[in-house]
Design a protein around this motif. Structure first.
Motif, PDB file in Angstrom:
ATOM      1  N   GLU A  30       2.900 -11.298 -44.679  1.00 53.22           N
ATOM      2  CA  GLU A  30       2.703 -10.971 -46.160  1.00 53.22           C
ATOM      3  C   GLU A  30       2.246  -9.428 -46.241  1.00 53.22           C
ATOM      4  O   GLU A  30       2.093  -8.953 -47.457  1.00 53.22           O
ATOM      5  CB  GLU A  30       2.117 -12.008 -47.127  1.00 53.22           C
ATOM      6  N   GLY A  31       1.682  -9.078 -45.291  1.00 50.64           N
ATOM      7  CA  GLY A  31       1.059  -7.579 -45.513  1.00 50.64           C
ATOM      8  C   GLY A  31      -0.446  -7.686 -45.917  1.00 50.64           C
ATOM      9  O   GLY A  31      -0.986  -8.938 -46.148  1.00 50.64           O
ATOM     10  N   LEU A  32      -1.031  -6.721 -46.116  1.00 48.88           N
ATOM     11  CA  LEU A  32      -2.551  -6.878 -46.599  1.00 48.88           C
ATOM     12  C   LEU A  32      -2.442  -6.979 -48.158  1.00 48.88           C
ATOM     13  O   LEU A  32      -2.024  -5.945 -48.783  1.00 48.88           O
ATOM     14  CB  LEU A  32      -3.067  -5.778 -46.004  1.00 48.88           C
ATOM     15  N   PRO A  33      -3.144  -8.096 -48.691  1.00 49.24           N
ATOM     16  CA  PRO A  33      -3.042  -8.091 -50.180  1.00 49.24           C
ATOM     17  C   PRO A  33      -4.002  -7.215 -50.827  1.00 49.24           C
ATOM     18  O   PRO A  33      -5.054  -7.139 -50.365  1.00 49.24           O
ATOM     19  CB  PRO A  33      -3.301  -9.676 -50.515  1.00 49.24           C
ATOM     20  N   GLY A  34      -3.741  -6.651 -52.155  1.00 50.21           N
ATOM     21  CA  GLY A  34      -4.607  -5.988 -52.712  1.00 50.21           C
ATOM     22  C   GLY A  34      -5.268  -4.972 -51.843  1.00 50.21           C
ATOM     23  O   GLY A  34      -4.820  -4.046 -51.066  1.00 50.21           O
ATOM     24  N   ASP A  35      -6.887  -4.976 -52.040  1.00 54.41           N
ATOM     25  CA  ASP A  35      -7.345  -3.882 -51.080  1.00 54.41           C
ATOM     26  C   ASP A  35      -8.353  -4.446 -49.744  1.00 54.41           C
ATOM     27  O   ASP A  35      -8.800  -4.027 -49.193  1.00 54.41           O
ATOM     28  CB  ASP A  35      -8.543  -3.441 -52.028  1.00 54.41           C
ATOM     29  N   HIS A  36      -7.644  -5.541 -49.572  1.00 53.58           N
ATOM     30  CA  HIS A  36      -8.229  -6.122 -48.173  1.00 53.58           C
ATOM     31  C   HIS A  36      -7.933  -5.137 -47.052  1.00 53.58           C
ATOM     32  O   HIS A  36      -6.678  -4.656 -46.737  1.00 53.58           O
ATOM     33  CB  HIS A  36      -7.404  -7.481 -48.002  1.00 53.58           C
ATOM     34  N   HIS A  37      -8.678  -5.180 -46.268  1.00 52.67           N
ATOM     35  CA  HIS A  37      -8.401  -4.509 -44.847  1.00 52.67           C
ATOM     36  C   HIS A  37      -9.617  -4.906 -43.685  1.00 52.67           C
ATOM     37  O   HIS A  37     -10.704  -5.563 -44.366  1.00 52.67           O
ATOM     38  CB  HIS A  37      -8.510  -2.956 -44.822  1.00 52.67           C
ATOM     39  N   PHE A  38      -9.248  -4.969 -42.534  1.00 51.06           N
ATOM     40  CA  PHE A  38     -10.384  -5.400 -41.721  1.00 51.06           C
ATOM     41  C   PHE A  38     -10.979  -4.715 -40.454  1.00 51.06           C
ATOM     42  O   PHE A  38     -10.059  -3.633 -40.069  1.00 51.06           O
ATOM     43  CB  PHE A  38      -9.338  -6.705 -40.846  1.00 51.06           C
ATOM     44  N   TYR A  39     -12.311  -4.811 -40.463  1.00 50.46           N
ATOM     45  CA  TYR A  39     -12.887  -4.087 -39.159  1.00 50.46           C
ATOM     46  C   TYR A  39     -13.044  -5.236 -38.179  1.00 50.46           C
ATOM     47  O   TYR A  39     -13.441  -6.350 -38.492  1.00 50.46           O
ATOM     48  CB  TYR A  39     -14.291  -3.756 -39.582  1.00 50.46           C
ATOM     49  N   ILE A  40     -12.326  -5.044 -37.101  1.00 48.77           N
ATOM     50  CA  ILE A  40     -12.559  -5.978 -35.718  1.00 48.77           C
ATOM     51  C   ILE A  40     -13.050  -5.337 -34.625  1.00 48.77           C
ATOM     52  O   ILE A  40     -12.613  -4.424 -34.336  1.00 48.77           O
ATOM     53  CB  ILE A  40     -11.091  -6.565 -35.655  1.00 48.77           C
ATOM     54  N   THR A  41     -14.167  -5.838 -34.359  1.00 49.43           N
ATOM     55  CA  THR A  41     -14.947  -5.531 -33.127  1.00 49.43           C
ATOM     56  C   THR A  41     -14.787  -6.388 -31.822  1.00 49.43           C
ATOM     57  O   THR A  41     -14.858  -7.754 -32.263  1.00 49.43           O
ATOM     58  CB  THR A  41     -16.423  -5.356 -33.553  1.00 49.43           C
ATOM     59  N   PHE A  42     -14.379  -5.960 -30.891  1.00 52.65           N
ATOM     60  CA  PHE A  42     -14.200  -6.869 -29.599  1.00 52.65           C
ATOM     61  C   PHE A  42     -14.819  -6.262 -28.303  1.00 52.65           C
ATOM     62  O   PHE A  42     -15.186  -4.949 -28.394  1.00 52.65           O
ATOM     63  CB  PHE A  42     -12.670  -7.066 -29.491  1.00 52.65           C
ATOM     64  N   ASP A  43     -15.036  -7.000 -27.503  1.00 52.14           N
ATOM     65  CA  ASP A  43     -15.558  -6.601 -26.270  1.00 52.14           C
ATOM     66  C   ASP A  43     -14.671  -6.192 -25.381  1.00 52.14           C
ATOM     67  O   ASP A  43     -13.481  -6.972 -25.047  1.00 52.14           O
ATOM     68  CB  ASP A  43     -16.244  -7.898 -25.502  1.00 52.14           C
ATOM     69  N   THR A  44     -14.445  -4.904 -24.803  1.00 49.53           N
ATOM     70  CA  THR A  44     -13.297  -4.654 -24.040  1.00 49.53           C
ATOM     71  C   THR A  44     -13.499  -4.915 -22.857  1.00 49.53           C
ATOM     72  O   THR A  44     -12.287  -4.695 -21.923  1.00 49.53           O
ATOM     73  CB  THR A  44     -13.349  -2.761 -24.132  1.00 49.53           C
ATOM     74  N   ARG A  45     -14.508  -5.485 -22.182  1.00 50.30           N
ATOM     75  CA  ARG A  45     -14.829  -6.073 -20.943  1.00 50.30           C
ATOM     76  C   ARG A  45     -14.206  -7.590 -20.857  1.00 50.30           C
ATOM     77  O   ARG A  45     -14.017  -8.001 -19.603  1.00 50.30           O
ATOM     78  CB  ARG A  45     -16.188  -6.135 -20.311  1.00 50.30           C
ATOM     79  N   ALA A  46     -13.912  -8.430 -21.752  1.00 55.06           N
ATOM     80  CA  ALA A  46     -13.609  -9.442 -22.035  1.00 55.06           C
ATOM     81  C   ALA A  46     -12.433  -9.788 -21.297  1.00 55.06           C
ATOM     82  O   ALA A  46     -11.377  -8.979 -21.261  1.00 55.06           O
ATOM     83  CB  ALA A  46     -13.529 -10.152 -23.480  1.00 55.06           C
ATOM     84  N   PRO A  47     -12.186 -10.910 -20.699  1.00 57.37           N
ATOM     85  CA  PRO A  47     -10.933 -11.527 -19.841  1.00 57.37           C
ATOM     86  C   PRO A  47      -9.662 -11.241 -20.864  1.00 57.37           C
ATOM     87  O   PRO A  47      -9.772 -11.903 -21.917  1.00 57.37           O
ATOM     88  CB  PRO A  47     -10.933 -12.751 -19.293  1.00 57.37           C
ATOM     89  N   GLY A  48      -8.487 -10.890 -20.534  1.00 58.09           N
ATOM     90  CA  GLY A  48      -7.157 -10.859 -21.185  1.00 58.09           C
ATOM     91  C   GLY A  48      -7.262  -9.568 -22.119  1.00 58.09           C
ATOM     92  O   GLY A  48      -6.252  -9.346 -22.869  1.00 58.09           O
TER      93      GLY A  48
END
Length: 192
Positions: A30-48
């Motif tokens: 559905e796309g991003l509703p309204g003003d919702h948006h996301f910051y996603i932090t991840f471990d770049t060393r993690a498997p996969g």
């Protein structure tokens, strides 16, 4: 103290990662509703985790991406999400396992989750979700007239937009949310 043979901490963490998976799946449909948006932090060393050597050298431990205006070909599976972003004017494709996610934040509603990635902290056995601290070190990117409208994630096979200043992906190495975020811990829901 009794030993938790069921491992409720792991079950709770998996359930909360399911919230992230569900939100991203809805964004694909559905796309991003309204003003919702996301910051996603991840471990770049993690498997996969799959990212270019250039990005791995620049972010050897962790990386925060913002899904707001400029992203394309977002796809979600049971265990991963994949997205196209532009970094320094160069289009990149990232594959991120949900188990590598260290933090998720939606500044539009001050909602955030922070996770301990198994094997990445000083105590790999402590993998329960944690509360986020709230220093104002991460700021959402400023909207621009050239920016792609919210919720306009492109489908499979689309080409990335021409990269310009507005097309740059926001990358932060500090996973803290913007000031004043209230994160609900699991303890709030536990019976006392």
């Amino acid at each position: 103290m009794p030993t938790d043979l069921i491992r409720y901490d792991l079950l709770a963490q998996d359930a909360l990662r399911g919230v992230v998976r569900r939100v991203l799946t809805d964004a694909v449909r559905e796309g991003l509703p309204g003003d919702h948006h996301f910051y996603i932090t991840f471990d770049t060393r993690a498997p996969g985790v799959r990212l270019s050597n250039r990005m791995r050298e620049k972010y050897p431990q962790e990386m925060t991406v913002v899904l707001q205006h400029q992203f394309w070909d977002l796809s979600v599976t049971e265990h991963t999400f994949e997205v196209g972003l532009s970094f320094g004017g160069i289009p990149e494709r990232l594959l991120v396992p949900f188990e590598s996610i260290k933090g998720f934040f939606d500044p539009s509603v001050q909602f955030g989750l922070q996770f301990e990635v198994a094997g990445s902290g000083p105590d790999a056995a402590a993998v329960a979700p944690k509360e986020l601290s709230a220093p104002a070190t991460v700021e959402p990117p400023a909207p621009s007239a050239a920016a792609k409208p919210r919720g306009a994630a492109r489908g499979a096979g689309s080409e990335p937009e021409e990269a310009g200043p507005a097309a740059e992906a926001e990358v932060k190495t500090d996973a803290a949310p913007p000031g004043g975020a209230e994160v609900v811990s699991l303890d709030k829901f536990r019976k006392k």
